[in-house]
Design an enzyme around this catalytic site. Structure first.
Site, mmCIF file in Angstrom:
data_model
loop_
_atom_site.group_PDB
_atom_site.id
_atom_site.type_symbol
_atom_site.label_atom_id
_atom_site.label_comp_id
_atom_site.label_asym_id
_atom_site.label_seq_id
_atom_site.Cartn_x
_atom_site.Cartn_y
_atom_site.Cartn_z
ATOM 1 N N LYS A 172 0.928 -0.994 -0.268
ATOM 2 C CA LYS A 172 0.647 0.205 -0.036
ATOM 3 C C LYS A 172 0.905 1.085 -0.020
ATOM 4 C CE LYS A 172 -4.052 2.155 0.626
ATOM 5 N NZ LYS A 172 -4.055 2.325 -0.762
ATOM 6 N N LYS A 230 4.524 2.152 8.127
ATOM 7 C CA LYS A 230 3.692 2.506 9.492
ATOM 8 C C LYS A 230 2.386 1.541 8.638
ATOM 9 C CE LYS A 230 2.561 6.367 7.756
ATOM 10 N NZ LYS A 230 1.993 7.931 7.161
ATOM 11 N N LYS A 241 5.524 2.254 -3.044
ATOM 12 C CA LYS A 241 5.479 3.601 -2.712
ATOM 13 C C LYS A 241 5.617 3.337 -4.359
ATOM 14 C CE LYS A 241 4.769 7.420 -0.940
ATOM 15 N NZ LYS A 241 3.870 7.900 0.525
ATOM 16 N N ASP A 264 -0.713 11.325 -3.981
ATOM 17 C CA ASP A 264 0.695 11.641 -2.774
ATOM 18 C C ASP A 264 1.022 12.626 -3.215
ATOM 19 O OD1 ASP A 264 3.105 11.942 -1.404
ATOM 20 O OD2 ASP A 264 2.247 9.710 -0.811
ATOM 21 N N THR A 317 -5.863 11.985 8.995
ATOM 22 C CA THR A 317 -5.392 12.275 9.946
ATOM 23 C C THR A 317 -4.738 13.060 9.910
ATOM 24 O OG1 THR A 317 -4.682 11.702 6.559
ATOM 25 C CG2 THR A 317 -2.995 12.400 7.998
ATOM 26 N N ASN A 375 -4.235 20.070 4.608
ATOM 27 C CA ASN A 375 -5.024 19.297 4.869
ATOM 28 C C ASN A 375 -5.338 18.393 6.333
ATOM 29 O OD1 ASN A 375 -5.592 15.679 5.140
ATOM 30 N ND2 ASN A 375 -7.163 16.815 4.205
ATOM 31 N N SER A 391 -8.015 4.844 4.295
ATOM 32 C CA SER A 391 -7.773 4.294 3.136
ATOM 33 C C SER A 391 -7.584 3.026 2.818
ATOM 34 C CB SER A 391 -5.803 4.548 2.473
ATOM 35 O OG SER A 391 -6.470 5.932 2.233
HETATM 36 P P1 NAD Z 1 -0.839 20.190 1.889
HETATM 37 O O1 NAD Z 1 -0.226 20.514 1.096
HETATM 38 O O2 NAD Z 1 -2.675 19.673 2.395
HETATM 39 O O3 NAD Z 1 -0.726 21.499 3.358
HETATM 40 C C1 NAD Z 1 0.802 21.397 3.300
HETATM 41 C C2 NAD Z 1 0.630 22.940 4.879
HETATM 42 O O4 NAD Z 1 1.950 23.050 4.746
HETATM 43 C C3 NAD Z 1 -0.158 24.390 4.267
HETATM 44 O O5 NAD Z 1 -0.452 24.612 4.636
HETATM 45 C C4 NAD Z 1 0.579 25.084 3.621
HETATM 46 O O6 NAD Z 1 1.401 26.426 3.315
HETATM 47 C C5 NAD Z 1 2.223 24.653 4.668
HETATM 48 N N1 NAD Z 1 3.790 24.780 4.748
HETATM 49 C C6 NAD Z 1 4.194 24.309 3.702
HETATM 50 N N2 NAD Z 1 6.035 24.938 4.322
HETATM 51 C C7 NAD Z 1 5.518 25.503 4.917
HETATM 52 C C8 NAD Z 1 6.755 26.258 5.819
HETATM 53 N N3 NAD Z 1 7.353 26.794 5.355
HETATM 54 N N4 NAD Z 1 6.235 26.827 6.963
HETATM 55 C C9 NAD Z 1 4.774 26.981 7.092
HETATM 56 N N5 NAD Z 1 3.806 26.226 6.656
HETATM 57 C C10 NAD Z 1 4.299 25.761 5.619
HETATM 58 O O7 NAD Z 1 -0.709 18.782 3.212
HETATM 59 P P2 NAD Z 1 -1.305 18.081 4.054
HETATM 60 O O8 NAD Z 1 -1.738 16.880 3.108
HETATM 61 O O9 NAD Z 1 -1.746 18.805 5.465
HETATM 62 O O10 NAD Z 1 -0.102 17.439 4.438
HETATM 63 C C11 NAD Z 1 1.418 17.644 5.239
HETATM 64 C C12 NAD Z 1 2.400 16.807 5.633
HETATM 65 O O11 NAD Z 1 1.708 15.608 6.265
HETATM 66 C C13 NAD Z 1 3.115 16.397 4.733
HETATM 67 O O12 NAD Z 1 3.888 15.739 5.200
HETATM 68 C C14 NAD Z 1 2.464 14.653 4.347
HETATM 69 O O13 NAD Z 1 3.818 13.589 3.872
HETATM 70 C C15 NAD Z 1 1.911 14.431 5.816
HETATM 71 N N6 NAD Z 1 0.918 13.429 5.257
HETATM 72 C C16 NAD Z 1 -0.413 13.333 5.019
HETATM 73 C C17 NAD Z 1 -1.746 12.708 5.110
HETATM 74 C C18 NAD Z 1 -3.203 13.304 4.495
HETATM 75 O O14 NAD Z 1 -3.409 12.184 4.381
HETATM 76 N N7 NAD Z 1 -3.084 14.085 4.109
HETATM 77 C C19 NAD Z 1 -0.952 11.035 5.757
HETATM 78 C C20 NAD Z 1 -0.189 11.485 5.733
HETATM 79 C C21 NAD Z 1 0.896 12.505 5.942
#
Ligand code: NAD
Length: 428
Positions: free
Chosen positions: A70, A94, A106, A146, A190, A221, A362
């Site tokens: 996955k 994970k 991946k 992703d 998440t 998100n 998921s």
């Molecule tokens: P996203 O793109 O929806 O949001 C990212 C946020 O981070 C935005 O608000 C952006 O403005 C902010 N950001 C980026 N760089 C920044 C900085 N230098 N300073 C301050 N803010 C900053 O992404 P997401 O889906 O929320 O994912 C965030 C993290 O969580 C990533 O590392 C992702 O790999 C991880 N993650 C996400 C999920 C998921 O289901 N969305 C699951 C597991 C892990």
């Protein structure tokens, strides 16, 4: 240990450390420090101008002892086989720590999706699927969106797979739009998962959540639903959130002396997680440029933006009041910062435990696809809470038993489960 910036070498070093602590057999370690199977392929794509462009794609299947692989598919200009190998390895750990019957995989394509038109994106997604469809499937390997890929792209890939295999197969891919085989609750999963692990940590540390405050990096998100959950589920206060402004290439921290209203801020945030500064200012929010989120006098820090944000430099800015760091993002803390936090006695909820809510829902999506019966949002979130609570409990028990840092404890739980599955199947 030699410091490395190569993600796959980092994943191998982390694994080696724990393999040593677990006294794993040399042959078993050798097997697990590399993916079990890899695909590298070239995808010809018909561009809008009529010419053909070739893109390089990958799919890596790290381990499927516990169940089908996955993991997401990334469209990124600096994708390499090594980033994909590292991410596939981390997915194995994970899924194992979350105790869902899936392995780690991946995929990736070297491309900047912003340079493609919609038709070109669709052609690339279908081309990717034409190359891998024989090697993936609901019982083999289930991709997901992703970085750089979207639910719509998953819809095209699912359609291509269904055409090639000759039968409608929604369970081949997750992260599909709701109504097109997606699961309710995936959007919140998440962020809410992060909150469930913080709630469990507070129980063990004997902290009353309703008296706590938090500061969050990011407002995308994960961060939005972590902020909403911190207020609604834990009844605590989020003092600050932050975001990266693409237009002026600056990060901002937005705070409110009485605590932010996450639902309101969400209503003035765009699809990239950027908050409307002017509207926020006019409703009493304070706005500062830079990384102020990290130095707030709060009980909990939730890095939920990008990797490497708590590092040798920024770790010094963390207030002595901070008791818990909950890693919503993947890899937000560097190894050097980890050492400092260990010394200071900060309680860490490590990324692959903390943010496992996404992959958990998921998994629920593919279960619902298989049954062709869909749960209500309440049902999904209740099952998510159960899974996250149990995952936290297993890691915390290991942490207490072995007296190691929570990150090492999470690795120990995950690796032990994968090794056990390999033993039960007679592989080792
Ligand atoms: P996203 O793109 O929806 O949001 C990212 C946020 O981070 C935005 O608000 C952006 O403005 C902010 N950001 C980026 N760089 C920044 C900085 N230098 N300073 C301050 N803010 C900053 O992404 P997401 O889906 O929320 O994912 C965030 C993290 O969580 C990533 O590392 C992702 O790999 C991880 N993650 C996400 C999920 C998921 O289901 N969305 C699951 C597991 C892990």
């Amino acid at each position: 240990m030699k410091a490395t910036t190569n993600a796959f070498q980092m994943a191998q070093q982390q694994f080696d450390q724990v393999a040593e602590q677990l006294k794993l057999d040399q042959q078993v370690s050798d097997y697990l420090r590399w993916p079990m199977r890899e695909f590298s392929f070239r995808i010809p794509v018909k561009m809008d101008g009529g010419d053909i462009k070739i893109f390089n794609g990958f799919r890596v299947q790290h381990n499927d002892a516990i169940g089908p692989c996955k993991g997401g598919i990334r469209f990124h200009p600096s994708e390499t086989i090594d980033t994909v190998r590292a991410l596939a390895t981390w997915m194995t750990w994970k899924c194992a720590v979350a105790d869902i019957p899936l392995g780690g995989g991946k995929g990736g394509v070297i491309v900047d999706p912003a340079t493609l038109t919609n038709t070109e994106k669709e052609n690339l997604c279908r081309g990717y699927m034409q190359k891998v469809w024989r090697n993936i499937g609901p019982r083999r390997d289930v991709p997901a969106p992703d970085v750089g890929t979207t639910p719509q792209m998953m819809g095209w890939m699912m359609d291509e797979y269904s055409k090639l295999s000759g039968e409608y197969t929604p369970g081949v891919i997750t992260g599909k739009p709701v109504g097109g085989g997606g699961s309710l609750g995936r959007t919140e999963a998440t962020g809410l998962g992060v909150i469930y692990t913080i709630r469990e940590a507070m129980k063990r540390l004997k902290i009353d959540p309703s008296k706590t405050t938090a500061s969050i990096q990011g407002f995308g998100n994960v961060a939005q639903y972590a902020a909403i959950g911190f207020t609604n589920v834990l009844k605590g206060k989020v003092m600050a959130v932050s975001y990266w402004d693409r237009d002026d290439r600056t990060s901002y921290t937005i705070s409110h002396p009485k605590g932010i209203d996450a639902v309101y801020l969400q209503s003035i945030t765009n699809q990239y997680g950027a908050i409307d500064k002017e509207k926020a200012k006019s409703t009493g929010y304070e706005i500062e440029e830079g990384t102020g989120w990290i130095s707030k006098d709060v009980d909990v820090l939730i890095p939920a933006a990008i990797e490497g944000q708590i590092n040798a430099e920024t770790v010094e800015m963390i207030s002595d009041k901070v008791k818990i760091i909950a890693e919503g993002a993947n890899g937000p803390t560097t190894l050097e910062a980890d050492e400092q936090l260990k010394k200071r006695g900060v309680f860490m909820v490590p990324d692959f435990l903390c943010n496992a809510g996404g992959v958990t829902v998921s998994y629920f999506e593919s279960v619902q696809n298989d049954m062709n019966y869909y749960w209500s949002k309440e049902e999904v979130l209740q099952k998510l809470d159960e899974k996250m609570t149990n995952a936290f409990r297993s890691v915390y028990d290991m942490y207490e038993k072995e007296r190691v840092f929570m990150r090492d404890a999470a690795y120990m739980v995950a690796i032990s489960r994968v090794v056990k599955a390999m033993q039960l199947r007679g592989w080792i």
